[in-house]
Design a protein around this motif. Structure first.
Motif, mmCIF file in Angstrom:
data_model
loop_
_atom_site.group_PDB
_atom_site.id
_atom_site.type_symbol
_atom_site.label_atom_id
_atom_site.label_comp_id
_atom_site.label_asym_id
_atom_site.label_seq_id
_atom_site.Cartn_x
_atom_site.Cartn_y
_atom_site.Cartn_z
ATOM 1 N N ARG A 147 0.831 -1.210 0.000
ATOM 2 C CA ARG A 147 0.000 0.000 0.000
ATOM 3 C C ARG A 147 0.863 1.257 0.000
ATOM 4 N N VAL A 148 1.937 1.239 0.769
ATOM 5 C CA VAL A 148 2.833 2.403 0.862
ATOM 6 C C VAL A 148 3.500 2.667 -0.490
ATOM 7 N N LEU A 149 3.966 1.604 -1.138
ATOM 8 C CA LEU A 149 4.668 1.756 -2.429
ATOM 9 C C LEU A 149 3.737 2.224 -3.545
ATOM 10 N N LEU A 150 2.443 2.073 -3.314
ATOM 11 C CA LEU A 150 1.443 2.450 -4.316
ATOM 12 C C LEU A 150 1.180 3.956 -4.334
ATOM 13 N N GLU A 151 1.539 4.627 -3.240
ATOM 14 C CA GLU A 151 1.168 6.039 -3.073
ATOM 15 C C GLU A 151 2.363 6.985 -3.239
ATOM 16 N N GLY A 152 2.041 8.262 -3.468
ATOM 17 C CA GLY A 152 3.058 9.323 -3.439
ATOM 18 C C GLY A 152 3.742 9.573 -4.769
ATOM 19 N N SER A 153 4.549 10.632 -4.778
ATOM 20 C CA SER A 153 5.218 11.053 -6.017
ATOM 21 C C SER A 153 6.293 10.058 -6.451
ATOM 22 N N ASP A 154 6.877 9.337 -5.481
ATOM 23 C CA ASP A 154 7.900 8.347 -5.847
ATOM 24 C C ASP A 154 7.359 6.921 -5.705
ATOM 25 N N ALA A 155 6.081 6.746 -6.132
ATOM 26 C CA ALA A 155 5.440 5.423 -6.067
ATOM 27 C C ALA A 155 6.251 4.404 -6.872
ATOM 28 N N ASP A 156 6.299 3.199 -6.354
ATOM 29 C CA ASP A 156 7.003 2.090 -7.010
ATOM 30 C C ASP A 156 5.951 1.042 -7.352
ATOM 31 N N LEU A 157 5.351 1.172 -8.547
ATOM 32 C CA LEU A 157 4.234 0.315 -8.941
ATOM 33 C C LEU A 157 4.618 -1.168 -9.034
ATOM 34 N N PRO A 158 5.741 -1.506 -9.715
ATOM 35 C CA PRO A 158 6.126 -2.929 -9.748
ATOM 36 C C PRO A 158 6.368 -3.491 -8.341
ATOM 37 N N GLY A 159 6.998 -2.681 -7.486
ATOM 38 C CA GLY A 159 7.249 -3.108 -6.102
ATOM 39 C C GLY A 159 5.950 -3.310 -5.342
ATOM 40 N N ALA A 160 4.998 -2.393 -5.543
ATOM 41 C CA ALA A 160 3.695 -2.493 -4.870
ATOM 42 C C ALA A 160 2.971 -3.766 -5.287
ATOM 43 N N ILE A 161 2.986 -4.036 -6.589
ATOM 44 C CA ILE A 161 2.316 -5.245 -7.102
ATOM 45 C C ILE A 161 2.977 -6.500 -6.537
ATOM 46 N N ARG A 162 4.299 -6.505 -6.505
ATOM 47 C CA ARG A 162 5.023 -7.672 -5.970
ATOM 48 C C ARG A 162 4.631 -7.927 -4.512
ATOM 49 N N GLU A 163 4.614 -6.865 -3.703
ATOM 50 C CA GLU A 163 4.297 -7.015 -2.279
ATOM 51 C C GLU A 163 2.841 -7.451 -2.077
ATOM 52 N N LEU A 164 1.927 -6.855 -2.843
ATOM 53 C CA LEU A 164 0.508 -7.181 -2.671
ATOM 54 C C LEU A 164 0.183 -8.584 -3.187
ATOM 55 N N ILE A 179 -8.556 -5.916 -2.752
ATOM 56 C CA ILE A 179 -8.946 -4.615 -3.310
ATOM 57 C C ILE A 179 -7.723 -3.716 -3.490
ATOM 58 N N SER A 180 -6.725 -3.854 -2.609
ATOM 59 C CA SER A 180 -5.477 -3.096 -2.766
ATOM 60 C C SER A 180 -4.737 -3.556 -4.025
ATOM 61 N N LEU A 181 -4.715 -4.875 -4.239
ATOM 62 C CA LEU A 181 -4.051 -5.408 -5.440
ATOM 63 C C LEU A 181 -4.806 -4.983 -6.699
ATOM 64 N N ALA A 182 -6.139 -4.944 -6.624
ATOM 65 C CA ALA A 182 -6.950 -4.471 -7.757
ATOM 66 C C ALA A 182 -6.562 -3.039 -8.122
ATOM 67 N N SER A 183 -6.369 -2.213 -7.098
ATOM 68 C CA SER A 183 -5.982 -0.819 -7.312
ATOM 69 C C SER A 183 -4.608 -0.732 -7.990
ATOM 70 N N ALA A 184 -3.678 -1.588 -7.538
ATOM 71 C CA ALA A 184 -2.334 -1.595 -8.130
ATOM 72 C C ALA A 184 -2.377 -2.041 -9.584
ATOM 73 N N TYR A 185 -3.123 -3.108 -9.866
ATOM 74 C CA TYR A 185 -3.256 -3.597 -11.256
ATOM 75 C C TYR A 185 -3.893 -2.519 -12.133
ATOM 76 N N SER A 186 -4.900 -1.838 -11.587
ATOM 77 C CA SER A 186 -5.606 -0.795 -12.330
ATOM 78 C C SER A 186 -4.646 0.335 -12.717
ATOM 79 N N LYS A 187 -3.794 0.742 -11.750
ATOM 80 C CA LYS A 187 -2.807 1.798 -12.025
ATOM 81 C C LYS A 187 -1.807 1.358 -13.090
ATOM 82 N N ALA A 188 -1.538 0.058 -13.138
ATOM 83 C CA ALA A 188 -0.576 -0.479 -14.118
ATOM 84 C C ALA A 188 -1.232 -0.776 -15.467
ATOM 85 N N GLY A 189 -2.544 -0.493 -15.573
ATOM 86 C CA GLY A 189 -3.256 -0.737 -16.829
ATOM 87 C C GLY A 189 -3.578 -2.202 -17.077
#
Length: 217
Positions: A147-164, A179-189
């Motif tokens: 969840r932390v890696l998903l947010e902010g200006s220096d978000a790490d989307l691949p890292g967030a997906i891996r953790e979730l 639902i957190s993983l759904a949000s990460a996948y959605s951000k990644a298209g």
């Protein structure tokens, strides 16, 4: 008066609540003599605090933390009481718990989520990373870092997906992780995967609601 209040509460309930507050996986009779007073006071404050004004419960906990300043889990338990009404003070108590035990997993996760709630992912990140280091196979730690890696200006989307994704493997029955993983996948298209996770979230929530209604009956 304190004495009459203690007499009104079932001592077994107080003992169980106190041991839970100290996070000891033991029965009341197994509690060491030296920790019995702390357990009784914590249990009493938690049990009698239900339905009482928050200020009164906070005062009780202030006395307990003054009396047992270095006993593990006392500051953490106080933080759980403070989070709703005094989040700044809750953060102070969580940090005091980490001074006693730098690897206190619930304190690390609580601090990360508190900063995340305030829209401060950069401040949340060190605590989330420490939580994963302390307990790499704990789903709450992995979900928190994701969840932390998903947010902010220096978000790490691949890292967030891996953790979730790891969190989902560790706790497939947790709706929140899906639902957190759904949000990460959605951000990644990744629309299909996001839809799958949203559907699983909805299924689990429905299942939980059905179980709750069965319990009520």
């Amino acid at each position: 008066n304190m004495l009459s209040r203690k007499e009104q509460v079932d001592p077994n309930v107080v003992a169980v609540a106190g041991i839970a507050a100290l996070r000891r996986p033991i029965f009341p009779h197994e509690l060491p003599e030296k920790d019995r007073e702390a357990a009784f006071q914590l249990g009493s404050a938690l049990v009698s605090g239900a339905g009482r004004p928050a200020e009164e419960t906070i005062r009780r906990f202030e006395e307990i933390t003054d009396q047992f300043p270095n006993l593990p889990n006392v500051h953490y338990t106080f933080s759980t009481v403070l989070l709703a009404n005094a989040p700044e003070r809750a953060v102070e108590e969580l940090n005091r718990e980490l001074e006693i035990d730098p690897g206190h997993l619930p304190a690390l996760v609580s601090l990360a989520f508190e900063y995340l709630k305030r829209g401060l992912p950069a401040q949340a990140r060190p605590f989330a990373e420490r939580a994963v280091k302390v307990a790499p196979k704990n789903f709450a730690a992995r979900a928190c870092l994701g969840r932390v890696l998903l947010e902010g200006s220096d978000a790490d989307l691949p890292g967030a997906i891996r953790e979730l994704e790891l969190a989902v493997k560790l706790a497939p029955d947790s709706p929140q992780v899906h639902i957190s993983l759904a949000s990460a996948y959605s951000k990644a298209g990744r629309k299909q995967e996001a839809a799958r996770e949203r559907a699983e979230f909805a299924r689990l929530k429905k299942l939980m609601a059905a179980n709750d209604s069965l319990e009520v009956k």
